[in-house]
Write an enzyme that holds these catalytic residues in place. Sequence first.
Site, short mmCIF file in Angstrom:
data_model
loop_
_atom_site.label_atom_id
_atom_site.label_comp_id
_atom_site.label_asym_id
_atom_site.label_seq_id
_atom_site.Cartn_x
_atom_site.Cartn_y
_atom_site.Cartn_z
CD GLU A 319 -2.82 -0.98 2.52
OE1 GLU A 319 -3.90 -1.57 2.51
OE2 GLU A 319 -2.40 -0.33 3.52
CB CYS A 320 0.62 4.36 0.17
SG CYS A 320 0.76 6.14 -0.15
#
Length: 432
Positions: A319-320
């Site tokens: 994520e991210c």
Amino acid sequence: MPSCPALLISGPASGQGKTTVTAGLALLHRQLGRRVRVFKTGPDFLDPMILEHASGAPVQSLDLWMAGEHGCRQLLAEAAQQADLILIEGVMGLFDGTPNSADLAAAFGIPIVTVISAQAMAQTFGAIALGLAQYRPDVVIHGVLANHVGSAQHAQMLQDGLPTGLRWLGYLATSEHIALPERHLGLHQAAEIDGLQSRIAVTARALADTALAELPAPVSFHSLPACPQPELLAGMHIAIARDAAFSFIYPANVSLLESLGARVTFFSPLANERIPGDADALYLPGGYPELHATALAGNQASTTSIRAHASAGKPILAECGGMLYLLDELTDVEGTSTTMLGLLPGRAAMQKQLASLGMQSLHTKYGALTGHTFHYSSMTTPLQPEYHAIGPQSATAGEPVFRSGAIVATYMHGYWPSNPALIAAIFRGKTF
């Protein structure tokens, strides 16, 4: 029905000192021998780190959209069974957003402490306090605390200007020993703030002279019987990267993995630790890889073990910042480029302007996963998205979700309890 004294700390806008006050209150009541549970309204990773430091316990997120009213109710009821005081830090201004902090307070009958920065302000302080108190009849204002006060005379002026019926809770003076520094994503991570414990302690001492040193009235929290989770991840070992570069982790996400039957362990790429050899799946959360890019790239033990994990076809959810770590290259705001893991084709560059902000939901055959996005980087990749998340009030395409082999990567930070079946499918390498 469990009950516990509870307060929601809010104000007219961001920058009023909500985190400072909430952290100070948590420490003050701990020092008075009370068990304190702290929550943060909305999607946030940085404020909870500071609040956890002050309260000594993990800080869960309360958001009526992301976690749902039922999820929030369960978290509050569990806390009420364990704590002597529940504190909730609001997000932005009291009525900002949909849903907002006032919606949360109204849903559970929690009284509100309004923190108002009085810097360069006199009688107008009372007008703002009155407006907050009267804007919605379904919220209860516990009282008003003045922050950034210049002197005792200034405080008296503010108190005298407060309309009848609004409780004066006291004030905090402007002090360099209290203020918490800020960065582009809000506050610094707790471990990066010089003298954090001292700052919180100074705030606690100052609040000890206010009405907030007293416990408020108890609030009853009704909850429905919890349904046990099917152990969809039974027998699995999931490794999670956790350090200063990868720290954006919802405690509820880790708890979910464990409730689904997984064994969870943590390792630090920044400390050049290897992913455990028997790990069945890997989670690379968001954080600040751009601030540690050189160290991460040079840590061969970590990079080699992660590449071996990927080569074995074992699932990875990134994520991210975790996704940026998997790319070919990452460029910081100064224009310096660093070679990353090369497990996802593409490049990312940090920028000074916010690239994306907002709540997001991902709709799959397993249903919807709620979450949010907040990043200052842009990314280019030849990969075609398998999905796009969408916003809560719009069907406009939001963050893309990429899949490459057993790797699932996106800018979206998911709140996993919103869809346990999807999370189990991802970590088992199934299509979704």
